[in-house]
Each structure stands twice: as structure tokens, then as C-alpha cells.
Write an enzyme that holds these catalytic residues in place. Structure first.
Site, mmCIF file in Angstrom:
data_model
loop_
_atom_site.group_PDB
_atom_site.id
_atom_site.type_symbol
_atom_site.label_atom_id
_atom_site.label_comp_id
_atom_site.label_asym_id
_atom_site.label_seq_id
_atom_site.Cartn_x
_atom_site.Cartn_y
_atom_site.Cartn_z
ATOM 1 N N HIS A 197 0.809 -1.214 0.000
ATOM 2 C CA HIS A 197 0.000 0.000 0.000
ATOM 3 C C HIS A 197 0.844 1.267 0.000
ATOM 4 O O HIS A 197 0.374 2.308 -0.449
ATOM 5 C CB HIS A 197 -1.064 -0.061 1.097
ATOM 6 C CG HIS A 197 -2.194 -0.925 0.642
ATOM 7 N ND1 HIS A 197 -2.409 -2.180 1.144
ATOM 8 C CD2 HIS A 197 -3.080 -0.774 -0.356
ATOM 9 C CE1 HIS A 197 -3.418 -2.736 0.492
ATOM 10 N NE2 HIS A 197 -3.841 -1.905 -0.427
ATOM 11 N N GLU A 425 -7.882 -13.090 -8.869
ATOM 12 C CA GLU A 425 -6.630 -12.844 -8.152
ATOM 13 C C GLU A 425 -6.145 -14.080 -7.414
ATOM 14 O O GLU A 425 -5.118 -14.067 -6.753
ATOM 15 C CB GLU A 425 -6.728 -11.623 -7.229
ATOM 16 C CG GLU A 425 -7.998 -11.502 -6.427
ATOM 17 C CD GLU A 425 -8.103 -10.172 -5.671
ATOM 18 O OE1 GLU A 425 -7.238 -9.303 -5.796
ATOM 19 O OE2 GLU A 425 -9.094 -10.021 -4.934
ATOM 20 N N ASN A 448 -1.992 -7.733 -8.366
ATOM 21 C CA ASN A 448 -1.178 -7.639 -7.137
ATOM 22 C C ASN A 448 -1.307 -8.936 -6.355
ATOM 23 O O ASN A 448 -0.312 -9.567 -5.976
ATOM 24 C CB ASN A 448 -1.650 -6.480 -6.251
ATOM 25 C CG ASN A 448 -1.690 -5.160 -6.987
ATOM 26 O OD1 ASN A 448 -0.963 -4.975 -7.943
ATOM 27 N ND2 ASN A 448 -2.550 -4.262 -6.554
ATOM 28 N N ASP A 449 -2.540 -9.319 -6.094
ATOM 29 C CA ASP A 449 -2.736 -10.563 -5.350
ATOM 30 C C ASP A 449 -2.427 -11.779 -6.213
ATOM 31 O O ASP A 449 -1.886 -12.770 -5.718
ATOM 32 C CB ASP A 449 -4.166 -10.639 -4.810
ATOM 33 C CG ASP A 449 -4.285 -9.861 -3.501
ATOM 34 O OD1 ASP A 449 -3.402 -10.030 -2.638
ATOM 35 O OD2 ASP A 449 -5.236 -9.084 -3.362
ATOM 36 N N ARG A 459 2.993 -9.853 -0.411
ATOM 37 C CA ARG A 459 3.194 -8.544 -1.029
ATOM 38 C C ARG A 459 3.652 -7.489 -0.037
ATOM 39 O O ARG A 459 4.048 -6.387 -0.423
ATOM 40 C CB ARG A 459 1.925 -8.095 -1.766
ATOM 41 C CG ARG A 459 0.721 -7.968 -0.868
ATOM 42 C CD ARG A 459 -0.562 -7.877 -1.672
ATOM 43 N NE ARG A 459 -0.882 -6.534 -2.089
ATOM 44 C CZ ARG A 459 -2.075 -6.154 -2.546
ATOM 45 N NH1 ARG A 459 -3.042 -7.049 -2.684
ATOM 46 N NH2 ARG A 459 -2.303 -4.928 -2.894
ATOM 47 N N CYS A 492 -6.938 -4.492 -13.032
ATOM 48 C CA CYS A 492 -6.971 -3.344 -12.114
ATOM 49 C C CYS A 492 -5.838 -3.416 -11.110
ATOM 50 O O CYS A 492 -5.776 -2.602 -10.190
ATOM 51 C CB CYS A 492 -8.312 -3.232 -11.408
ATOM 52 S SG CYS A 492 -8.662 -4.628 -10.327
HETATM 53 C C1 PEP Z 1 -5.042 -6.629 -6.738
HETATM 54 O O1 PEP Z 1 -4.900 -7.507 -5.889
HETATM 55 O O2 PEP Z 1 -4.391 -6.588 -7.798
HETATM 56 C C2 PEP Z 1 -5.997 -5.529 -6.520
HETATM 57 C C3 PEP Z 1 -6.268 -4.681 -7.476
HETATM 58 O O3 PEP Z 1 -6.555 -5.398 -5.294
HETATM 59 P P1 PEP Z 1 -5.795 -4.874 -3.972
HETATM 60 O O4 PEP Z 1 -4.477 -4.297 -4.374
HETATM 61 O O5 PEP Z 1 -6.693 -3.853 -3.358
HETATM 62 O O6 PEP Z 1 -5.706 -6.127 -3.168
HETATM 63 MG MG MG Z 2 -6.384 -7.770 -4.416
#
Ligand code: PEP
Ligand code: MG
Length: 567
Positions: A197, A425, A448-449, A459, A492
Site C-alpha cells: 500500500h 486474483e 497484485n494478489d 506482497r 486493475c
Molecule cells: C489486486 O490484488 O491486484 C488488486 C487490485 O486489489 P488490492 O491491491 O486492493 O488487493
Molecule cells: Mg487484491
């Protein structure tokens, strides 16, 4: 890694741009006042000092809350006000008084009194345990005041200061609530991967950032550094000419991007809608300013971090409507609460001890435990969209199989939501995307996940940044079946914000890209410089590679337009 000869430190560049200035670090830990410290006998004076320090901390937190609100961060204001309430807790004051009456010094009494609450919280489930850090922060502030030590946490800019490079082990959302982008020219952290984050926040704020930089916290305060958030480098003691050259390169890129407006499309006109990731109404302005065609990910849990009670129906409706209204001709993809793991919500605590929260009850798994919360959110969304022309799409996070997709779609139908989707994800969902596709109208890849789970690399752990890389061919191999499952499939995750990877994703069949707003112009320009066929060839070359680095290099060979963007 340091290149000693050149004074260049290397980490992971996660938010492009350059920033130069003096280092200011988040002050180190406040030492524990020694056990058994006794005051000289003037209990009244010790008590006044202790209670005075707690009140001063509360007032300071409140003041920072007001400033957070002023820089457009109402969530930060709430967090800080909640912390101020903790500092003023009458039970805490009683614990402090009792210890001082017994002869303990003010600093030690404050330390021990917090300890009582700390133990209670630490044993009360994952969310409460996470709040221990907040409590420690308030305790350390009070102890620092009593001992005359520097205040822990983000350095407070006093307005007249030279803008600085903020250096920290890692940045918590609460740390960053009061950051004024005009005061912070770059972030550098020792921990945190490219999808942490800290990285997402830096991109949202448009502040250059380098994470996972070994030894970052050893940079002394005041050291002048030049941070390159695209290259992932931190140059110590740069010359004036080096700073000027870096700035000129960024300015040159910005002027190329100036012409990059309009809807997203490849050079040969293949449309790829470019959407923004938002955390609430406060992010809408930047989305519009960067030409977002809509919202591809509305992270609704960001509205409710650090809230002890569920948001009211009316409050939710208002926060959703404010974003929906901004895109009358576009679409807004709202994600239902992704509670758990790295996004704990106070009103949705984990059911018990979870040794691996990222593999625990998070996202849709948590919502299935609290169907009333899911139903209330979907109903609020449905009401928020009533009478508006925007296309509202709603998706669930952390979906694993077709049964879960069907469950979510049914919940959406029940609430009158016409366009349900799921995030891809979890590797299982990607591998069996064809099973999930008949249940929903669209997919959105959370890279990301997906990367975290594919590479088994948390992560949030900076030391694993090299594995949290969506260029890993295995991740691309999982994107391909999701993009080929027969329903529109966007991305996303942060991968969408990498101009070369964005082209590769389009080549793999992805139908839209959503990212932090400041990343949109560069991705728009990258797409506009390449044909769909070039994107496909780049994708094939990347998948044929054996490592993330080779995949990146192989793709770039097919994307000649990136060079002129300095990307
Ligand atoms: C992801 O995991 O790629 C995602 C967009 O969600 P977040 O980063 O909020 O887990
Ligand atoms: Mg995610």
C-alpha cells in the site's frame, strides 16, 4: 543493493518521477523507560506531567486530523481522532494515576498503563491485534514528550521547511494520513513490495517512490538524495548537474505526454478503455484530470478503515453516489469490501487466530460469513445508482471458484445490481476461468494478489520484491486463460500502470486497464504508439521467456515506441 563507487542505492521503483531533497526519516523507536523507575516523591507533579503529556498528545493528534481533512483525507482525520480518543481514555488515566501514587515515574507509569490495554487487544483477534500498533504509537508519543525525545512517526512539516524525501522502514496508512504532497518530494522505504500500500499510495499521490531499498533507514537525516521512482534508484549527494539532468528527462517525458489525451486505443484503433483506481470521492478529481474513462476499481474498504462500527446505509450511499455521478457517460466498477489480511476492518474482525491472513478469511470469504454486510452494501450501491446514466458494475474480491462466483452473482441479482463480476486474483480462478465465466458478466484481474499467490511471495515483505513481479512468466500464463474465457476481462492491479506490461496485457486479450490516475497518461501514450499486433507479439515473446527480467526485455524488443516516452 548499493553501488558504492557511484553512491547509487537500488530498490524497486514503484512510482515514476524524480525527487531531490534532504532525507527526513520517521524517528526510530522510543526506548522503554526502565522497569522499577521511581519518582522523587512529588506524586502530584508526576501525575500532572503524565496527564499533561497524554492531553498534549491527544490535542496534537486532533490537530493533525484537522490538517488531514484539509489535505482531502477524511479517513485520516477519523483515524487520528480515534487515536486522540484513546489518549484521553479515562480508564487509562486511572491506571497511570494508580502507578504514580505507588511511586512509579510518569514515563514508566504511562508505559505500563498502555501495557494493560495492549495485552487485552493483542489477545482479541487479528484486527484488534493490528490496533496494537496504534496504541504503541500513542504511548511512544506520550513517553517521548515526558523524556524530551524526538516524536516518533512521520516528521511534521511546519510549512516553512524545504520539501524533503521521506525515508522509513515502511509506511502505514495512518502514518501517511497527514502527508502534504507539497512537502514530500519522494518516498523511500526499506520494506514494502511493488504492490504494497505504500506503493499504491505513492502512485495515487503522484509522488516518486522507491521501496524495498536495503539500508534505506541508515540514510542520515539531512543527507541530500536524488530519487528516481522509475529506475528504482537513490543517488546519495547528487551534483546539481545530475539533479538538473534527471529533472530535464522527466520534463521531456511530461511534454511528450501532454499530447496523450482521449480514450485509450492502440495505434491501429483497437479500443482499450483506460480507467482509474479510486479509494473514495476524494480521488475523482485526479481521475478526471488524467482523462479516466471511468473507474475500474473502487476500493470501498478504504472508506471504512479504522471504523469500529459498520458505516450506515445512508453514509455508504452518499460515498458511492459521489463517485458514480462523476462519470455520467462512463462505467464505474465497484469492489465490495475486501476486508482481511492487508486491509483489516474493525467491524469485520477475523474469526480467530489466522497464521496466514493472506490465505485466510478475506474478501468474498469474509462476506459469506457476514451476508448481511454484503447485502447492505449491494443495496446501498443499487440505490446510489438509481436514476444515474453511469454503468454500475460490481465485483467481488478473492473469488476462488465457480460456486463462489455464482453466490456473488445471486447476491447482486437480489439487490438489483445488473452487472456482476469477479476479480481474478487467486490462481485457481485464473486456471479455471472458463468455469467462472458463465456465472458473471466480467472479470477484473487483480495482478497484485495474483502475483502474490502465484509466486507465494507476501506482497508486504520488502525482501521478496523480486518475486512480486507481474512480469513473472507464470503470472502471464495465468492472465492468458482469464482473458480468453469469453467475458470482458480488465486488469486493475498495478501491472496495468507499467506501460510495457500494459501493452503485453492488451496483447494477451485484456479488454480494459485500470490504474492510479497519475499513471494514465503514460499508459495511454504507450498504447497509442503500438498496434494490436505488436502488443500480441510482445505478449508471446514475454510468455516464451524463462524469467521476469527476460520477459520484460523480450517484450520491449517488440515495443519500439516506449523508448521515445523514456518508459
Ligand atoms: C489486486 O490484488 O491486484 C488488486 C487490485 O486489489 P488490492 O491491491 O486492493 O488487493
Ligand atoms: Mg487484491
Amino acid at each position: 543493493m548499493a553501488d558504492a563507487a557511484s553512491g547509487v542505492l537500488r530498490g524497486a521503483g514503484v512510482s515514476p518521477g524524480v525527487g531531490a531533497g534532504p532525507v527526513r526519516s520517521i524517528a526510530g523507536a522510543v526506548p522503554e523507560p526502565p522497569a522499577g523507575s521511581r519518582h522523587g516523591g512529588d506524586a502530584a507533579a508526576e501525575r500532572d506531567a503524565a496527564l499533561g503529556a497524554l492531553e498534549a498528545v491527544a490535542a496534537d493528534l486532533e490537530e493533525r486530523g484537522t490538517r488531514a481533512a484539509e489535505v482531502g483525507n477524511p479517513v485520516g482525520e477519523e483515524v487520528l481522532n480515534a487515536q486522540a480518543l484513546m489518549a484521553r481514555d479515562p480508564g487509562l488515566a486511572d491506571e497511570v494515576r494508580a502507578r504514580i501514587e505507588g511511586g512509579t515515574t510518569a514515563a514508566r507509569a504511562v508505559y505500563e498503563a498502555f501495557g494493560v490495554y495492549r495485552d487485552l487487544l493483542a489477545g482479541a483477534g487479528e484486527y484488534m491485534a493490528a490496533r496494537v500498533a496504534d496504541l504503541d504509537n500513542i504511548r511512544d508519543r506520550a513517553v517521548a514528550r515526558l523524556l524530551g525525545l524526538p516524536m516518533p512517526g512521520v516528521p511534521e512539516s511546519d510549512g516553512g521547511d524545504e520539501p524533503f524525501v521521506l525515508v522509513a522502514r515502511d509506511l502505514a496508512p495512518a502514518d501517511t494520513a497527514v502527508l502534504d504532497p507539497a512537502q514530500v518530494v519522494a518516498f523511500v522505504t526499506e520494506e514494502g513490495g511493488p504492490t504494497s500500500h505504500t506503493a499504491i499510495l505513492a502512485r495515487t499521490m503522484g509522488v516518486p517512490a522507491v521501496v524495498a531499498l536495503p539500508g534505506a533507514t541508515e540514510l542520515a537525516d539531512g543527507t541530500r538524495v536524488l530519487v528516481d521512482g522509475a529506475a528504482g534508484t537513490v543517488k546519495v549527494d547528487p551534483s546539481g548537474a545530475e539533479v538538473a539532468a534527471a529533472r530535464a528527462a522527466v520534463a521531456a517525458r511530461a511534454s511528450v505526454l501532454d499530447g496523450a489525451t482521449g480514450p485509450g486505443a492502440t495505434k491501429d484503433g483497437h479500443r482499450v478503455p483506460l480507467l482509474a483506481n479510486v479509494g473514495g470521492p476524494k480521488d475523482v478529481e485526479a481521475a478526471l484530470a488524467n482523462g479516466a474513462e471511468g473507474v475500474g476499481l473502487y476500493r470501498t474498504e478504504f472508506l471504512f478503515l479504522d471504523r469500529a462500527t459498520p458505516p450506515s446505509d445512508a453514509e455508504q450511499e452518499e460515498a458511492y453516489r459521489a463517485v458514480l455521478e462523476a462519470f455520467p457517460e462512463g462505467r464505474v466498477v465497484v469492489r465490495t469490501l475486501d476486508a482481511g489480511a492487508d486491509k483489516p476492518l474493525a467491524f469485520l474482525p477475523a474469526p480467530g487466530e489466522e497464521p496466514n491472513p493472506a490465505l485466510g478469511e478475506r474478501g468474498l470469504r469474509m462476506m459469506r460469513r457476514h451476508p448481511d454486510v454484503l447485502a447492505a452494501q449491494l443495496a446501498a450501491l443499487s440505490r446510489a445508482a438509481a436514476g444515474l446514466t453511469v454503468k454500475l458494475q460490481v465485483m467481488a474480491p478473492m473469488v476462488t471458484d465457480a460456486a463462489e462466483a455464482a453466490y456473488f452473482a445471486a447476491a447482486c441479482r437480489e439487490a438489483g445490481i445488473a452487472h456482476p463480476g469477479v476479480m481474478i486474483e487467486v490462481p485457481a480462478a485464473a486456471l479455471r476461468a472458463r468455469d467462472l465465466a458463465p456465472e458473471v458478466e466480467f472479470f477484473s484481474l487483480g495482478t497484485n494478489d495474483l502475483t502474490q499467490y502465484t509466486c507465494a511471495a507476501d506482497r508486504q515483505v520488502g525482501g521478496l520484491a523480486h518475486l512480486q513481479d507481474p512480469w513473472q512468466p507464470a503470472v502471464l500464463d495465468l492472465v492468458a486463460p482469464a482473458a480468453d474465457a469469453g467475458v470482458p476481462c480488465g486488469v486493475c492491479g498495478e501491472a496495468a500502470a507499467d506501460p510495457a506490461l500494459a501493452c503485453v496485457l492488451v496483447g494477451l486479450g485484456v479488454t480494459s486497464l485500470s490504474m492510479s490516475a497519475p499513471s494514465l497518461p503514460l499508459v495511454r501514450a504507450a498504447l497509442a504508439r503500438h498496434t494490436l499486433d505488436q502488443c500480441r507479439r510482445a505478449a508471446a515473446a514475454a510468455r516464451a521467456a524463462r524469467t521476469a527480467g527476460q520477459a520484460h526485455e523480450a517484450a520491449r524488443d517488440h515495443l519500439p515506441g516506449l523508448a521515445e516516452l523514456g518508459a
